[in-house]
Design a protein around this motif. Sequence first.
Motif, PDB file in Angstrom:
ATOM      1  N   VAL A 114       0.951  -1.203  -0.048  1.00  0.00           N
ATOM      2  CA  VAL A 114       0.075  -0.093  -0.052  1.00  0.00           C
ATOM      3  C   VAL A 114       0.964   1.266   0.007  1.00  0.00           C
ATOM      4  CG1 VAL A 114      -1.720   1.310   1.139  1.00  0.00           C
ATOM      5  CG2 VAL A 114      -1.727  -1.197   1.320  1.00  0.00           C
ATOM      6  N   ILE A 115       0.523   1.929  -1.115  1.00  0.00           N
ATOM      7  CA  ILE A 115       1.495   3.504  -1.121  1.00  0.00           C
ATOM      8  C   ILE A 115       0.331   4.599  -1.002  1.00  0.00           C
ATOM      9  CG2 ILE A 115       2.882   4.895  -2.412  1.00  0.00           C
ATOM     10  CD1 ILE A 115       4.228   2.399  -3.686  1.00  0.00           C
ATOM     11  N   VAL A 126      -0.525  -1.884  -4.677  1.00  0.00           N
ATOM     12  CA  VAL A 126       0.556  -2.182  -5.831  1.00  0.00           C
ATOM     13  C   VAL A 126       0.768  -3.508  -5.460  1.00  0.00           C
ATOM     14  CG1 VAL A 126       1.247   0.276  -5.769  1.00  0.00           C
ATOM     15  CG2 VAL A 126       2.377  -1.299  -4.098  1.00  0.00           C
ATOM     16  N   LYS A 127       1.668  -4.163  -6.540  1.00  0.00           N
ATOM     17  CA  LYS A 127       2.332  -5.472  -6.446  1.00  0.00           C
ATOM     18  C   LYS A 127       3.864  -5.203  -6.706  1.00  0.00           C
ATOM     19  CE  LYS A 127       0.485  -8.949  -8.385  1.00  0.00           C
ATOM     20  NZ  LYS A 127      -0.077  -9.790  -9.401  1.00  0.00           N
ATOM     21  N   ASP A 188       2.707  11.907  -9.739  1.00  0.00           N
ATOM     22  CA  ASP A 188       4.219  11.852 -10.075  1.00  0.00           C
ATOM     23  C   ASP A 188       5.003  10.891  -9.516  1.00  0.00           C
ATOM     24  OD1 ASP A 188       3.323  14.013 -11.657  1.00  0.00           O
ATOM     25  OD2 ASP A 188       3.949  15.620 -10.453  1.00  0.00           O
ATOM     26  N   VAL A 189       4.760  10.578  -8.297  1.00  0.00           N
ATOM     27  CA  VAL A 189       5.671   9.764  -7.366  1.00  0.00           C
ATOM     28  C   VAL A 189       5.376   8.294  -7.897  1.00  0.00           C
ATOM     29  CG1 VAL A 189       6.043   8.646  -5.151  1.00  0.00           C
ATOM     30  CG2 VAL A 189       5.647  11.002  -5.265  1.00  0.00           C
ATOM     31  N   MET A 190       4.099   7.901  -8.286  1.00  0.00           N
ATOM     32  CA  MET A 190       3.870   6.674  -8.910  1.00  0.00           C
ATOM     33  C   MET A 190       4.480   6.406 -10.206  1.00  0.00           C
ATOM     34  SD  MET A 190       2.635   5.286  -6.281  1.00  0.00           S
ATOM     35  CE  MET A 190       2.375   3.865  -7.310  1.00  0.00           C
ATOM     36  N   GLU A 198       3.871  -2.535  -9.859  1.00  0.00           N
ATOM     37  CA  GLU A 198       2.656  -2.454 -10.538  1.00  0.00           C
ATOM     38  C   GLU A 198       1.437  -1.969  -9.815  1.00  0.00           C
ATOM     39  OE1 GLU A 198       0.082  -5.500 -12.589  1.00  0.00           O
ATOM     40  OE2 GLU A 198       1.637  -6.474 -11.996  1.00  0.00           O
ATOM     41  N   VAL A 199       0.929  -0.988 -10.242  1.00  0.00           N
ATOM     42  CA  VAL A 199      -0.404  -0.628  -9.665  1.00  0.00           C
ATOM     43  C   VAL A 199      -1.663  -1.516 -10.005  1.00  0.00           C
ATOM     44  CG1 VAL A 199      -2.024   1.387  -9.543  1.00  0.00           C
ATOM     45  CG2 VAL A 199       0.375   1.834  -9.516  1.00  0.00           C
TER      46      VAL A 199
END
Length: 211
Positions: A114-115, A126-127, A188-190, A198-199
């Motif tokens: 989790v981000i 995310v993975k 932007d960070v992602m 990977e989202v």
Amino acid sequence: KTDKEYNLLKDRFIQKHKPKGNKILDGHYGLDTKSQYGKDYIQDLHWCLNYALDNRKIMMKRVVGCITESLNKPFYNLNFSGLINRNHNHAELKDGLWIHRKGATHAEKNMLGVIPGNMLDGSFIVKGKGNPDSLYSSSHGAGRILSRRKAKETLKLNDFKDIMEGITASVKQATLDESPFAYKNIFDVMNLQEELVEVIAHVKPLINIKG
């Protein structure tokens, strides 16, 4: 434990191993993990991580309880089999080396994480891609562009209220340090860590609770 108690715990280990005469802030001082002090530190680290996990479980139980009470019917059969629990600011042993993640979280291949972004833009499930160049890590969140003190000194409460319209949250002077304006752009960070994770999903907030 209070912040003061945690600082005392941290300082106890640093004081023991810093060069004589140096101040704590003079540098970073390692511990021999085979020494008694090193073993004590690892034990305390794991205790803190387990405490944090139990704390999260209690918060989730209370949230589900509040929703159940409000709806006047069972909302969800809570179990933790699918819980995503990822710590940041911790040390972990891998392949004989200690990886210290400060502002980072674990992102092994296919590991779920989790981000978080901010109270407006939500969080990402995310993975991990298991990228060795980042020591199998990703960011643990958007990251701040303003310190908590600076945010309270420079941001305006009315701007905070305006941008949070439509989302239930504690929006007041005391929580100004959690304003979305205090954080980097999570999108932007992602984008900058596409090689790390990977989202899977973007979780958008309806209600925010500052713990």
